[in-house]
Motif scaffolding. Structure first.
Motif, PDB file in Angstrom:
ATOM      1  N   TRP A 143       0.805  -1.215   0.000  1.00 42.02           N
ATOM      2  CA  TRP A 143       0.000   0.000   0.000  1.00 42.02           C
ATOM      3  C   TRP A 143       0.840   1.267   0.000  1.00 42.02           C
ATOM      4  O   TRP A 143       0.375   2.312  -0.439  1.00 42.02           O
ATOM      5  CB  TRP A 143      -1.005  -0.020   1.154  1.00 42.02           C
ATOM      6  CG  TRP A 143      -2.115  -0.979   0.872  1.00 42.02           C
ATOM      7  CD1 TRP A 143      -2.311  -2.187   1.463  1.00 42.02           C
ATOM      8  CD2 TRP A 143      -3.147  -0.829  -0.092  1.00 42.02           C
ATOM      9  NE1 TRP A 143      -3.419  -2.803   0.915  1.00 42.02           N
ATOM     10  CE2 TRP A 143      -3.955  -1.981  -0.036  1.00 42.02           C
ATOM     11  CE3 TRP A 143      -3.483   0.164  -0.999  1.00 42.02           C
ATOM     12  CZ2 TRP A 143      -5.071  -2.159  -0.856  1.00 42.02           C
ATOM     13  CZ3 TRP A 143      -4.602  -0.017  -1.808  1.00 42.02           C
ATOM     14  CH2 TRP A 143      -5.374  -1.160  -1.733  1.00 42.02           C
ATOM     15  N   ASN A 144       2.094   1.204   0.458  1.00 41.83           N
ATOM     16  CA  ASN A 144       2.962   2.379   0.333  1.00 41.83           C
ATOM     17  C   ASN A 144       3.245   2.651  -1.143  1.00 41.83           C
ATOM     18  O   ASN A 144       3.233   3.800  -1.584  1.00 41.83           O
ATOM     19  CB  ASN A 144       4.280   2.177   1.092  1.00 41.83           C
ATOM     20  CG  ASN A 144       4.126   2.298   2.581  1.00 41.83           C
ATOM     21  OD1 ASN A 144       3.175   2.891   3.085  1.00 41.83           O
ATOM     22  ND2 ASN A 144       5.062   1.726   3.319  1.00 41.83           N
ATOM     23  N   GLN A 145       3.481   1.597  -1.903  1.00 48.10           N
ATOM     24  CA  GLN A 145       3.714   1.763  -3.333  1.00 48.10           C
ATOM     25  C   GLN A 145       2.433   2.237  -4.027  1.00 48.10           C
ATOM     26  O   GLN A 145       2.486   3.099  -4.904  1.00 48.10           O
ATOM     27  CB  GLN A 145       4.207   0.443  -3.934  1.00 48.10           C
ATOM     28  CG  GLN A 145       5.595   0.069  -3.450  1.00 48.10           C
ATOM     29  CD  GLN A 145       5.959  -1.365  -3.776  1.00 48.10           C
ATOM     30  OE1 GLN A 145       5.181  -2.282  -3.551  1.00 48.10           O
ATOM     31  NE2 GLN A 145       7.157  -1.553  -4.306  1.00 48.10           N
ATOM     32  N   SER A 159       0.180   4.049  -2.701  1.00 49.78           N
ATOM     33  CA  SER A 159       0.060   5.461  -2.336  1.00 49.78           C
ATOM     34  C   SER A 159       0.959   6.326  -3.207  1.00 49.78           C
ATOM     35  O   SER A 159       0.560   7.400  -3.660  1.00 49.78           O
ATOM     36  CB  SER A 159       0.409   5.654  -0.858  1.00 49.78           C
ATOM     37  OG  SER A 159       0.320   7.003  -0.502  1.00 49.78           O
ATOM     38  N   GLU A 160       2.166   5.841  -3.457  1.00 51.36           N
ATOM     39  CA  GLU A 160       3.121   6.559  -4.307  1.00 51.36           C
ATOM     40  C   GLU A 160       2.548   6.811  -5.699  1.00 51.36           C
ATOM     41  O   GLU A 160       2.850   7.826  -6.339  1.00 51.36           O
ATOM     42  CB  GLU A 160       4.402   5.709  -4.420  1.00 51.36           C
ATOM     43  CG  GLU A 160       5.651   6.453  -4.714  1.00 51.36           C
ATOM     44  CD  GLU A 160       6.858   5.518  -4.692  1.00 51.36           C
ATOM     45  OE1 GLU A 160       7.583   5.501  -5.704  1.00 51.36           O
ATOM     46  OE2 GLU A 160       7.069   4.823  -3.693  1.00 51.36           O
ATOM     47  N   ARG A 176      -3.483   3.136   6.038  1.00 48.74           N
ATOM     48  CA  ARG A 176      -2.312   2.267   5.878  1.00 48.74           C
ATOM     49  C   ARG A 176      -1.281   2.611   6.929  1.00 48.74           C
ATOM     50  O   ARG A 176      -1.257   3.718   7.463  1.00 48.74           O
ATOM     51  CB  ARG A 176      -1.704   2.391   4.486  1.00 48.74           C
ATOM     52  CG  ARG A 176      -0.999   3.702   4.252  1.00 48.74           C
ATOM     53  CD  ARG A 176      -0.424   3.811   2.846  1.00 48.74           C
ATOM     54  NE  ARG A 176      -0.089   5.192   2.580  1.00 48.74           N
ATOM     55  CZ  ARG A 176       1.107   5.724   2.788  1.00 48.74           C
ATOM     56  NH1 ARG A 176       2.098   4.999   3.231  1.00 48.74           N
ATOM     57  NH2 ARG A 176       1.316   7.007   2.537  1.00 48.74           N
ATOM     58  N   PRO A 229       2.406   3.403   7.216  1.00 46.25           N
ATOM     59  CA  PRO A 229       3.537   3.729   6.346  1.00 46.25           C
ATOM     60  C   PRO A 229       4.830   3.021   6.745  1.00 46.25           C
ATOM     61  O   PRO A 229       5.751   2.931   5.942  1.00 46.25           O
ATOM     62  CB  PRO A 229       3.675   5.250   6.462  1.00 46.25           C
ATOM     63  CG  PRO A 229       2.857   5.661   7.617  1.00 46.25           C
ATOM     64  CD  PRO A 229       1.901   4.568   7.927  1.00 46.25           C
ATOM     65  N   GLU A 230       4.887   2.483   7.949  1.00 46.32           N
ATOM     66  CA  GLU A 230       6.099   1.768   8.367  1.00 46.32           C
ATOM     67  C   GLU A 230       6.237   0.419   7.675  1.00 46.32           C
ATOM     68  O   GLU A 230       7.343  -0.029   7.413  1.00 46.32           O
ATOM     69  CB  GLU A 230       6.104   1.583   9.882  1.00 46.32           C
ATOM     70  CG  GLU A 230       6.289   2.883  10.639  1.00 46.32           C
ATOM     71  CD  GLU A 230       6.312   2.684  12.139  1.00 46.32           C
ATOM     72  OE1 GLU A 230       6.517   1.544  12.613  1.00 46.32           O
ATOM     73  OE2 GLU A 230       6.118   3.688  12.849  1.00 46.32           O
ATOM     74  N   GLY A 283       3.711  -0.662   5.065  1.00 48.93           N
ATOM     75  CA  GLY A 283       2.960  -0.701   3.809  1.00 48.93           C
ATOM     76  C   GLY A 283       1.718  -1.561   3.853  1.00 48.93           C
ATOM     77  O   GLY A 283       1.194  -1.937   2.820  1.00 48.93           O
TER      78      GLY A 283
END
Length: 81
Positions: free
Chosen positions: A6-8, A10-11, A32, A34-35, A37
């Motif tokens: 989910w970090n990707q 979000s990117e 999410r 962020p630590e 993802g």
């Protein structure tokens, strides 16, 4: 199976799109960590409404669909290298 976290996502601007186009109209919002993802839950609005600040929604997408596909291919190719 290939995957992105989910970090990707979000990117790529996908969380904003998923929230604004699908979840917010239902009174839900994806969150999410962020630590790591991961997304462990959907938040439920107490009043049934979620809205992003209007200046945020006026911004162009983080990346074009074409650029997103290229980035996803790059990330997932590394999984099988």
């Amino acid at each position: 199976m290939k995957h992105i976290n989910w970090n990707q996502a979000s990117e790529l601007g996908l969380i904003v799109r998923i929230n604004s186009e699908v979840l917010h109209p239902l009174g839900l919002a994806m969150s999410r960590n962020p630590e790591n993802g991961a997304s462990e839950m959907l938040l439920v609005s107490p009043d049934g409404v979620w809205e992003y600040a209007h200046p945020l929604m006026d911004l162009p997408p983080a990346v074009s669909d074409e650029d997103a596909r290229a980035k996803i291919a790059e990330w997932t190719k590394e999984q099988y290298a």
